[in-house]
Scaffold this motif. Structure first.
Motif, PDB file in Angstrom:
ATOM      1  N   CYS A 228      -1.702 -20.637   4.828  1.00  0.00           N
ATOM      2  CA  CYS A 228      -2.157 -20.060   3.552  1.00  0.00           C
ATOM      3  C   CYS A 228      -2.402 -18.558   3.673  1.00  0.00           C
ATOM      4  O   CYS A 228      -2.120 -17.806   2.740  1.00  0.00           O
ATOM      5  N   LEU A 229      -2.930 -18.139   4.819  1.00  0.00           N
ATOM      6  CA  LEU A 229      -3.268 -16.725   4.994  1.00  0.00           C
ATOM      7  C   LEU A 229      -2.041 -15.824   4.850  1.00  0.00           C
ATOM      8  O   LEU A 229      -2.102 -14.771   4.226  1.00  0.00           O
ATOM      9  N   TYR A 230      -0.908 -16.265   5.453  1.00  0.00           N
ATOM     10  CA  TYR A 230       0.253 -15.372   5.431  1.00  0.00           C
ATOM     11  C   TYR A 230       1.316 -15.752   4.400  1.00  0.00           C
ATOM     12  O   TYR A 230       2.152 -14.934   4.025  1.00  0.00           O
ATOM     13  N   TYR A 231       1.281 -17.010   3.924  1.00  0.00           N
ATOM     14  CA  TYR A 231       2.331 -17.452   2.995  1.00  0.00           C
ATOM     15  C   TYR A 231       2.234 -16.736   1.653  1.00  0.00           C
ATOM     16  O   TYR A 231       3.254 -16.402   1.043  1.00  0.00           O
ATOM     17  N   ASN A 232       0.997 -16.479   1.214  1.00  0.00           N
ATOM     18  CA  ASN A 232       0.852 -15.851  -0.101  1.00  0.00           C
ATOM     19  C   ASN A 232       1.254 -14.383  -0.091  1.00  0.00           C
ATOM     20  O   ASN A 232       1.479 -13.797  -1.155  1.00  0.00           O
ATOM     21  N   ILE A 233       1.356 -13.773   1.091  1.00  0.00           N
ATOM     22  CA  ILE A 233       1.820 -12.378   1.136  1.00  0.00           C
ATOM     23  C   ILE A 233       3.299 -12.319   0.746  1.00  0.00           C
ATOM     24  O   ILE A 233       3.767 -11.327   0.168  1.00  0.00           O
ATOM     25  N   ILE A 234       4.041 -13.402   1.008  1.00  0.00           N
ATOM     26  CA  ILE A 234       5.447 -13.461   0.570  1.00  0.00           C
ATOM     27  C   ILE A 234       5.499 -13.475  -0.959  1.00  0.00           C
ATOM     28  O   ILE A 234       6.334 -12.810  -1.574  1.00  0.00           O
ATOM     29  N   ASN A 235       4.573 -14.237  -1.555  1.00  0.00           N
ATOM     30  CA  ASN A 235       4.494 -14.246  -3.022  1.00  0.00           C
ATOM     31  C   ASN A 235       4.107 -12.873  -3.559  1.00  0.00           C
ATOM     32  O   ASN A 235       4.578 -12.461  -4.629  1.00  0.00           O
ATOM     33  N   ALA A 236       3.256 -12.161  -2.811  1.00  0.00           N
ATOM     34  CA  ALA A 236       2.881 -10.800  -3.209  1.00  0.00           C
ATOM     35  C   ALA A 236       4.105  -9.884  -3.196  1.00  0.00           C
ATOM     36  O   ALA A 236       4.304  -9.072  -4.108  1.00  0.00           O
ATOM     37  N   TRP A 237       4.954 -10.014  -2.170  1.00  0.00           N
ATOM     38  CA  TRP A 237       6.189  -9.218  -2.109  1.00  0.00           C
ATOM     39  C   TRP A 237       7.108  -9.574  -3.272  1.00  0.00           C
ATOM     40  O   TRP A 237       7.759  -8.691  -3.839  1.00  0.00           O
ATOM     41  N   SER A 238       7.168 -10.859  -3.611  1.00  0.00           N
ATOM     42  CA  SER A 238       8.012 -11.281  -4.741  1.00  0.00           C
ATOM     43  C   SER A 238       7.516 -10.658  -6.044  1.00  0.00           C
ATOM     44  O   SER A 238       8.320 -10.214  -6.870  1.00  0.00           O
ATOM     45  N   PHE A 239       6.190 -10.621  -6.226  1.00  0.00           N
ATOM     46  CA  PHE A 239       5.622  -9.947  -7.395  1.00  0.00           C
ATOM     47  C   PHE A 239       6.011  -8.480  -7.400  1.00  0.00           C
ATOM     48  O   PHE A 239       6.380  -7.917  -8.444  1.00  0.00           O
ATOM     49  N   TRP A 240       5.906  -7.833  -6.261  1.00  0.00           N
ATOM     50  CA  TRP A 240       6.228  -6.406  -6.116  1.00  0.00           C
ATOM     51  C   TRP A 240       7.665  -6.125  -6.545  1.00  0.00           C
ATOM     52  O   TRP A 240       7.935  -5.202  -7.322  1.00  0.00           O
ATOM     53  N   TYR A 241       8.592  -6.934  -6.036  1.00  0.00           N
ATOM     54  CA  TYR A 241      10.006  -6.759  -6.384  1.00  0.00           C
ATOM     55  C   TYR A 241      10.261  -7.114  -7.844  1.00  0.00           C
ATOM     56  O   TYR A 241      11.067  -6.464  -8.521  1.00  0.00           O
ATOM     57  N   LEU A 242       9.579  -8.142  -8.326  1.00  0.00           N
ATOM     58  CA  LEU A 242       9.756  -8.549  -9.721  1.00  0.00           C
ATOM     59  C   LEU A 242       9.332  -7.423 -10.666  1.00  0.00           C
ATOM     60  O   LEU A 242      10.056  -7.088 -11.614  1.00  0.00           O
ATOM     61  N   PHE A 243       8.183  -6.823 -10.408  1.00  0.00           N
ATOM     62  CA  PHE A 243       7.696  -5.727 -11.259  1.00  0.00           C
ATOM     63  C   PHE A 243       8.626  -4.518 -11.209  1.00  0.00           C
ATOM     64  O   PHE A 243       8.815  -3.832 -12.214  1.00  0.00           O
ATOM     65  N   HIS A 244       9.218  -4.266 -10.032  1.00  0.00           N
ATOM     66  CA  HIS A 244      10.122  -3.119  -9.892  1.00  0.00           C
ATOM     67  C   HIS A 244      11.519  -3.399 -10.441  1.00  0.00           C
ATOM     68  O   HIS A 244      12.365  -2.505 -10.470  1.00  0.00           O
ATOM     69  N   SER A 245      11.742  -4.662 -10.855  1.00  0.00           N
ATOM     70  CA  SER A 245      13.066  -5.008 -11.409  1.00  0.00           C
ATOM     71  C   SER A 245      13.233  -4.529 -12.844  1.00  0.00           C
ATOM     72  O   SER A 245      14.353  -4.441 -13.339  1.00  0.00           O
ATOM     73  N   PHE A 246      12.108  -4.218 -13.505  1.00  0.00           N
ATOM     74  CA  PHE A 246      12.174  -3.797 -14.910  1.00  0.00           C
ATOM     75  C   PHE A 246      12.355  -2.275 -15.009  1.00  0.00           C
ATOM     76  O   PHE A 246      11.537  -1.566 -15.582  1.00  0.00           O
ATOM     77  N   GLN A 247      13.428  -1.784 -14.401  1.00  0.00           N
ATOM     78  CA  GLN A 247      13.735  -0.350 -14.428  1.00  0.00           C
ATOM     79  C   GLN A 247      15.216  -0.178 -14.727  1.00  0.00           C
ATOM     80  O   GLN A 247      16.028  -1.061 -14.431  1.00  0.00           O
ATOM     81  N   SER A 248      15.554   0.961 -15.307  1.00  0.00           N
ATOM     82  CA  SER A 248      16.954   1.206 -15.673  1.00  0.00           C
ATOM     83  C   SER A 248      17.857   1.229 -14.443  1.00  0.00           C
ATOM     84  O   SER A 248      19.017   0.816 -14.491  1.00  0.00           O
ATOM     85  N   VAL A 249      17.303   1.738 -13.323  1.00  0.00           N
ATOM     86  CA  VAL A 249      18.025   1.725 -12.046  1.00  0.00           C
ATOM     87  C   VAL A 249      17.121   1.043 -11.026  1.00  0.00           C
ATOM     88  O   VAL A 249      15.971   1.460 -10.831  1.00  0.00           O
ATOM     89  N   LEU A 250      17.617  -0.008 -10.397  1.00  0.00           N
ATOM     90  CA  LEU A 250      16.799  -0.698  -9.406  1.00  0.00           C
ATOM     91  C   LEU A 250      16.450   0.254  -8.271  1.00  0.00           C
ATOM     92  O   LEU A 250      17.348   0.905  -7.712  1.00  0.00           O
ATOM     93  N   PRO A 251      15.165   0.361  -7.902  1.00  0.00           N
ATOM     94  CA  PRO A 251      14.749   1.381  -6.927  1.00  0.00           C
ATOM     95  C   PRO A 251      15.307   1.174  -5.529  1.00  0.00           C
ATOM     96  O   PRO A 251      15.298   2.104  -4.728  1.00  0.00           O
TER      97      PRO A 251
END
Length: 599
Positions: free
Chosen positions: A100-123
């Motif tokens: 549990c300690l480290y698995y949710n950090i993967i979900n955090a990275w997924s959130f990070w990438y998901l939020f950055h996907s809403f851009q005209s050019v993917l960063p």
């Protein structure tokens, strides 16, 4: 009365979907395709399916039966079988806590990438400009835009595990969001989890199907699919192929964590868990194969793009060096021109030796990547080459989130359910207790958001569960077969299902599965010893790539603690119970002696 008052699933479908949501996780998407690639493509399916029958399904069935019969979490379920075995459940809880300690950090990275996907050019599709605005940042130029975004923007990674830095604010907020959502999913225990799994267990298949349609229509996708289904049968003679097939089945089904015992403890007593065990196992393995087809289609597309880019660079080099006409060389006849020019202009061609790249599609397809490298670098790079890349990025990372969150439901339930079985915690409301557990995990997990956090993440991923789970499940199957007794276990199953398990289950529990687990356990220990000093991949910003480094002394000590801390619960608990019984027995004898003398 306590067991009768226990919460339960509203329907068998909820339990089935909870098991599917838990078992079908990130490993199906990024571990299984890697193993296929490493061990002969379609040929790997042979040992994989054999191990599923000999090891996976029987042990999955066994854990569901124990949970449903005892209607208790892992700690008290094993204590009910024998007071000396409470440590088996405790070891499962400790292992699930590490996960549990480290698995949710993967979900955090997924959130990070998901939020950055809403851009005209993917960063992660282009390199950012340097501070002087004279060109791209040097680190990104030496690496690739996708690598730079992951290692620098997402992780802000340090050069080694010994160099620490502050918390990455963006990652910490994403981790907080991941834990808040996890808490909302389990806020009312099984009642809320039972509703959430209808979405977390089904929607990833919708995305995978959409990706399958898109994947097979991509340029060069057929090359990847052919690669997957072209078996290299010589790999069947490699023992490592069979070992990896066994461990993949083992971890993919989530055996040993206590999650399956926890889930099945909320079943109705006469629920048909036998059929559900087979269905979930088949769905899980089918998903692995299905997601591999999608992944290899993406692999084929990416490999073909890289291969054709290499040919284009070679074509340009030849035209400029030999002053050839623009339309004289195409990527289809580059190799013919190389052979011709090497024959007609050997001296001039020899000068190109250092500049000429080796373009090989097979080598591109052979480049095996697993884990975060596949999910956040290879996939994101392939997405940048797709039309309407933002849409595919949002779909992909949302799917990763659902897979990760679905598995987190099982991971956190494996901690909460056994603890709630203790009387001194039963008076606390679900909302408050579940919130405390999530808050505790969040605070400890913040360490993974520091600059050296990824190195600790890799350490937990490599050493936090494998050794302990093999030992835990080995003890479980030996306990059921030879301490509790197969005949007694048969009667329990007959009491629940109305019929006894057939000869297949008894042979697997009594002989085949324990022998396979002993083999896997020995292989792991030998492999660990022969491996020498544990190593990890550190990011070198000057070279723009990872390089292998040895863990420092404190890292090696921590690895030892990870390996020992959970499995030590089993002998220590047994020793504690033995001492307590001996103490009570001695006290009882003294009381009898005093009573006799008084009389």
């Amino acid at each position: 009365m306590e067991k009768d008052a226990r919460g339960s699933w509203d329907s068998p479908t909820e339990f089935l979907l909870a098991c599917v949501s838990y078992a079908v996780g990130l490993g199906n998407v990024w571990r299984f395709p890697y193993l296929c690639q490493m061990h002969g493509g379609g040929g790997f399916l042979i040992p994989y399916l054999i191990m599923l029958v000999l090891e996976g399904v029987p042990l999955f069935y066994m854990e569901l039966a124990i949970g449903q019969k005892m209607r208790l979490g892992s700690i008290r379920a094993w204590s009910a079988i024998s007071p000396y075995l409470g440590g088996v459940g405790l070891a499962s809880v400790v292992t699930s806590l590490y996960l549990c300690l480290y698995y949710n950090i993967i979900n955090a990275w997924s959130f990070w990438y998901l939020f950055h996907s809403f851009q005209s050019v993917l960063p992660w599709s282009v390199c950012p400009v340097n501070s002087n605005r004279t060109g791209p940042i040097e680190e990104c130029e030496k690496a690739t835009p996708t690598q730079y975004f992951f290692y620098r923007e997402t992780l802000n990674i340090s050069p080694s595990i010994q160099e620490h830095g502050g918390i990455h604010t963006g990652q910490a907020l994403c981790l907080l969001l991941a834990w808040v959502i996890t808490y909302l999913f389990i806020i009312r225990g099984v009642k809320s989890t039972g509703k959430v799994v209808y979405f977390t267990a089904t929607f990833p298949y919708v995305v995978l199907f959409i990706y399958l349609i898109r994947g097979i229509t991509l340029h060069g996708a057929i090359n990847g699919v052919k690669y997957m289904f072209t078996p290299k049968m010589e790999q069947l003679a490699n023992p490592t192929t069979w070992i990896n097939a066994g461990t993949q089945i083992f971890f993919s089904l989530g055996l040993g964590f206590g999650s399956l015992i926890a889930f099945s403890s909320y079943n109705q007593y006469h629920n048909n868990f036998e059929r559900q065990a087979i269905v979930v196992s088949v769905i899980n393995s089918g998903t692995s194969i299905f997601s591999s087809i999608v992944t290899f289609a993406i692999y084929g597309f990416k490999a073909t793009v890289n291969y054709e880019n290499c040919l284009e660079r070679t074509r340009t080099l030849l035209m400029n060096t030999f002053n050839l006409a623009e339309d004289s060389i195409t990527i289809d006849n580059v190799f013919d021109w190389i052979e011709r020019l090497n024959t007609t202009n050997p001296l001039q061609f020899a000068e190109l030796a250092d500049s000429l790249e080796e373009c090989n599609l097979e080598n591109e397809l052979n480049t095996a990547v697993e884990g975060t490298g596949l999910a956040f670098i290879v996939y994101s790079e392939a997405i940048t080459n797709m039309p309407v890349s933002q849409l595919w990025s949002v779909l992909y990372f949302f799917m990763l989130l659902l897979l990760g969150m679905g598995s987190m439901l099982g991971n956190i339930t494996a901690i909460i359910t056994p603890l709630r079985d203790f009387k001194f915690l039963s008076g606390i409301s679900d909302e408050f207790f579940n919130g405390l557990v999530c808050l505790f995990c969040l605070l400890l997990g913040l360490g993974f958001t520091t600059t050296s956090g990824n190195y600790w993440f890799v350490m937990f991923n490599d050493y936090g569960a494998t050794f302990s789970l093999l030992f835990i499940v080995l003890v479980e199957v030996i306990t059921v077969s030879y301490i509790y007794g197969i005949k007694r276990f048969e009667k329990d199953i007959e009491d629940m299902l109305g019929h006894r398990p057939n000869w297949y289950w008894k042979i697997m529990w009594g002989g085949v599965s324990p022998l396979l687990l002993i083999g896997l356990f020995i292989f792991y220990i030998v492999n660990y010893i022969q491996g020498g000093t544990p190593t990890y991949q550190a990011w070198n910003r000057d070279l723009g790539k990872t390089e292998q480094m040895e863990y420092p002394i404190f890292g090696q000590v921590f690895i030892g603690l990870l390996l020992v801390s959970s499995v030590s619960c089993i002998p220590l608990t047994a020793l504690y119970v033995f001492c307590q019984k001996r103490k009570h027995g001695k006290h009882h004898r003294q009381q009898q002696t005093v009573s006799t003398l008084t009389a």
